[in-house]
Scaffold this active site. Structure first.
Site, PDB file in Angstrom:
ATOM      1  N   HIS A 157       0.879  -1.159   0.285  1.00 38.81           N
ATOM      2  CA  HIS A 157       0.279  -0.008   0.134  1.00 38.81           C
ATOM      3  C   HIS A 157       0.837   1.359   0.117  1.00 38.81           C
ATOM      4  CE1 HIS A 157      -3.466  -2.796   1.140  1.00 38.81           C
ATOM      5  NE2 HIS A 157      -4.142  -1.540   0.493  1.00 38.81           N
ATOM      6  N   LYS A 161      -0.712   4.934   4.582  1.00 44.54           N
ATOM      7  CA  LYS A 161      -1.434   3.970   5.306  1.00 44.54           C
ATOM      8  C   LYS A 161      -0.928   3.800   6.593  1.00 44.54           C
ATOM      9  CE  LYS A 161      -3.888  -0.410   4.669  1.00 44.54           C
ATOM     10  NZ  LYS A 161      -5.022   0.408   4.750  1.00 44.54           N
TER      11      LYS A 161
HETATM   12  N1  NAP Z   1     -13.015  -0.633   2.843  1.00 48.58           N
HETATM   13  C1  NAP Z   1     -12.609  -0.360   1.907  1.00 48.58           C
HETATM   14  O1  NAP Z   1     -12.861  -0.639   0.466  1.00 48.58           O
HETATM   15  C2  NAP Z   1     -11.268   0.669   1.775  1.00 48.58           C
HETATM   16  C3  NAP Z   1     -10.522   1.040   0.694  1.00 48.58           C
HETATM   17  C4  NAP Z   1      -9.616   1.935   0.800  1.00 48.58           C
HETATM   18  C5  NAP Z   1      -9.254   2.655   2.194  1.00 48.58           C
HETATM   19  N2  NAP Z   1      -9.994   2.049   3.372  1.00 48.58           N
HETATM   20  C6  NAP Z   1      -9.946   2.593   4.866  1.00 48.58           C
HETATM   21  O2  NAP Z   1     -10.599   3.782   4.925  1.00 48.58           O
HETATM   22  C7  NAP Z   1      -9.903   4.759   6.034  1.00 48.58           C
HETATM   23  C8  NAP Z   1      -9.740   6.079   5.317  1.00 48.58           C
HETATM   24  O3  NAP Z   1      -8.637   5.981   4.263  1.00 48.58           O
HETATM   25  P1  NAP Z   1      -8.427   7.136   3.380  1.00 48.58           P
HETATM   26  O4  NAP Z   1      -7.278   6.642   2.715  1.00 48.58           O
HETATM   27  O5  NAP Z   1      -9.591   7.867   2.615  1.00 48.58           O
HETATM   28  O6  NAP Z   1      -7.804   7.949   4.785  1.00 48.58           O
HETATM   29  P2  NAP Z   1      -7.453   9.607   4.602  1.00 48.58           P
HETATM   30  O7  NAP Z   1      -7.150  10.221   3.275  1.00 48.58           O
HETATM   31  O8  NAP Z   1      -6.761   9.975   5.864  1.00 48.58           O
HETATM   32  O9  NAP Z   1      -9.075  10.148   5.306  1.00 48.58           O
HETATM   33  C9  NAP Z   1      -9.735   9.973   6.278  1.00 48.58           C
HETATM   34  C10 NAP Z   1     -10.531  11.131   6.382  1.00 48.58           C
HETATM   35  O10 NAP Z   1     -11.198  11.058   7.521  1.00 48.58           O
HETATM   36  C11 NAP Z   1     -11.191  12.232   8.311  1.00 48.58           C
HETATM   37  N3  NAP Z   1     -11.421  12.203   9.730  1.00 48.58           N
HETATM   38  C12 NAP Z   1     -10.751  11.760  11.046  1.00 48.58           C
HETATM   39  N4  NAP Z   1     -11.688  11.626  12.023  1.00 48.58           N
HETATM   40  C13 NAP Z   1     -12.836  12.143  11.607  1.00 48.58           C
HETATM   41  C14 NAP Z   1     -13.929  12.454  12.329  1.00 48.58           C
HETATM   42  N5  NAP Z   1     -13.842  12.310  13.750  1.00 48.58           N
HETATM   43  N6  NAP Z   1     -14.913  13.035  11.772  1.00 48.58           N
HETATM   44  C15 NAP Z   1     -15.035  13.299  10.506  1.00 48.58           C
HETATM   45  N7  NAP Z   1     -13.892  12.918   9.633  1.00 48.58           N
HETATM   46  C16 NAP Z   1     -12.809  12.475  10.316  1.00 48.58           C
HETATM   47  C17 NAP Z   1      -9.793  12.661   8.107  1.00 48.58           C
HETATM   48  O11 NAP Z   1      -9.378  13.911   8.696  1.00 48.58           O
HETATM   49  P3  NAP Z   1      -7.860  14.313   9.062  1.00 48.58           P
HETATM   50  O12 NAP Z   1      -7.166  14.306   7.661  1.00 48.58           O
HETATM   51  O13 NAP Z   1      -7.886  15.717   9.476  1.00 48.58           O
HETATM   52  O14 NAP Z   1      -7.412  13.262  10.138  1.00 48.58           O
HETATM   53  C18 NAP Z   1      -9.616  12.382   6.761  1.00 48.58           C
HETATM   54  O15 NAP Z   1     -10.190  13.425   5.864  1.00 48.58           O
HETATM   55  C19 NAP Z   1      -8.565   4.049   6.231  1.00 48.58           C
HETATM   56  O16 NAP Z   1      -9.162   2.895   7.457  1.00 48.58           O
HETATM   57  C20 NAP Z   1      -8.338   2.926   5.177  1.00 48.58           C
HETATM   58  O17 NAP Z   1      -7.731   1.737   5.556  1.00 48.58           O
HETATM   59  C21 NAP Z   1     -11.004   1.171   2.972  1.00 48.58           C
END
Ligand code: NAP
Length: 269
Positions: A157, A161
């Site tokens: 990844h 991550k």
């Molecule tokens: N299930 C699937 O198919 C799949 C696929 C891809 C990724 N994921 C997972 O999805 C999650 C997010 O991934 P990502 O790559 O999008 O991460 P990311 O770019 O860091 O996005 C997460 C977002 O959530 C925000 N956030 C944190 N705490 C919050 C709260 N209390 N209320 C509202 N927003 C909040 C973060 O803000 P800040 O930047 O200020 O912290 C950021 O904008 C990870 O756990 C990843 O492993 C899952």
């Protein structure tokens, strides 16, 4: 029309989900939420989502309960700690939820289960159709090949991550372990260094690569004497996770309270 609220609206996944919602039929964005103090609060959610200006959707807020009042379902890709707060709010307001965050501990999953007695929730570490078909194929492969093939899982990844191994790799390990009658937590081997001794028969090796902008790659090796099967899934865009999440959101609204996964959504069980 189903109304969806997206948390983590400015994040890598949240912004793509908003983009996919903008062209989806039967479901639309009704609220976009970020944590308090986030620099994007108050801005139009179409910016991070890469939607052309003028396609004004909804401003990003920091008030989830308020956003959910007019929504039917929350789509949440944030972090395990934030997701626990968000599912609590959904349970209090009687709203459905799709959670894509990964890296939940067993204790955190127990908390999720407390709320799924009240509301329907789809929780899946990987919302892509291809990966979920891989989960199904993996169980068949493991059962058919049996105990004589060594299993090793390698995932790669992007450098940003935050959890390892990926939730998808863990689920792959669990699927294989269950199919072989093993306990994943007992047989997963996350680290080899120095004089390790020979490989044990039952262990499942879990290896992690982090770097650059790799969206997500998983390979499960079934290694026999004189032959080897490698099952690989490569994510080429985040949009297929986003499309899966929107499909799950459509599916979960109106379901009975309970904990569901993408296998349920895709009818693969
Ligand atoms: N299930 C699937 O198919 C799949 C696929 C891809 C990724 N994921 C997972 O999805 C999650 C997010 O991934 P990502 O790559 O999008 O991460 P990311 O770019 O860091 O996005 C997460 C977002 O959530 C925000 N956030 C944190 N705490 C919050 C709260 N209390 N209320 C509202 N927003 C909040 C973060 O803000 P800040 O930047 O200020 O912290 C950021 O904008 C990870 O756990 C990843 O492993 C899952």
């Amino acid at each position: 029309m189903i109304k969806a609220v997206v948390t983590g609206a400015a994040g890598r996944m949240g912004s793509r989900i908003i983009n996919v919602l903008s062209t989806s039929e039967g479901i639309s964005l009704s609220g976009a939420v970020e944590r308090k103090g986030h620099p994007f609060v108050g801005q139009d959610s179409c910016g991070p989502a890469g939607i052309p200006q003028g396609g004004v959707l909804t401003a990003i807020s920091d008030d989830l309960p308020d956003a959910l009042r007019t929504g039917d379902v929350l789509i949440d890709f944030t972090s395990p700690a934030a997701s626990l707060e968000h599912i609590k709010t959904c349970a209090e307001l009687g709203k459905s939820v799709v959670i894509g965050s990964t890296g939940f501990s067993k204790e955190q999953l127990d908390v999720v289960n407390q709320y799924t007695g009240k509301i329907p929730c789809v929780l899946s570490p990987n919302m892509s159709v291809g990966v979920n078909v891989c989960f199904k194929v993996l169980a068949d492969l493991a059962k058919t090949l049996g105990q004589d093939f060594d299993v090793e899982i390698v995932e790669a990844h992007h450098r940003l991550k935050k959890d390892a191994p990926s939730g998808t790799a863990v689920r792959m390990g669990e699927v294989v372990a269950n199919a072989l009658g093993r306990n994943y937590r007992e047989v997963a081997n996350f680290h080899r260094e120095g004089i390790t001794g020979v490989r044990t028969n039952k262990e499942i090796g879990m290896q992690t690569i982090r770097g650059g902008d790799i969206i997500g790659e998983h390979t499960v090796y079934f290694i026999g004497m004189g032959e080897r099967i490698e099952l690989t899934h490569r994510a080429l865009t985040r949009d297929m996770f986003a499309r899966g999440a929107v499909r799950a959101a459509r599916w979960v609204v109106g379901r009975k309270p309970g904990l569901y996964d993408m296998q349920d959504v895709l009818g693969l069980k």
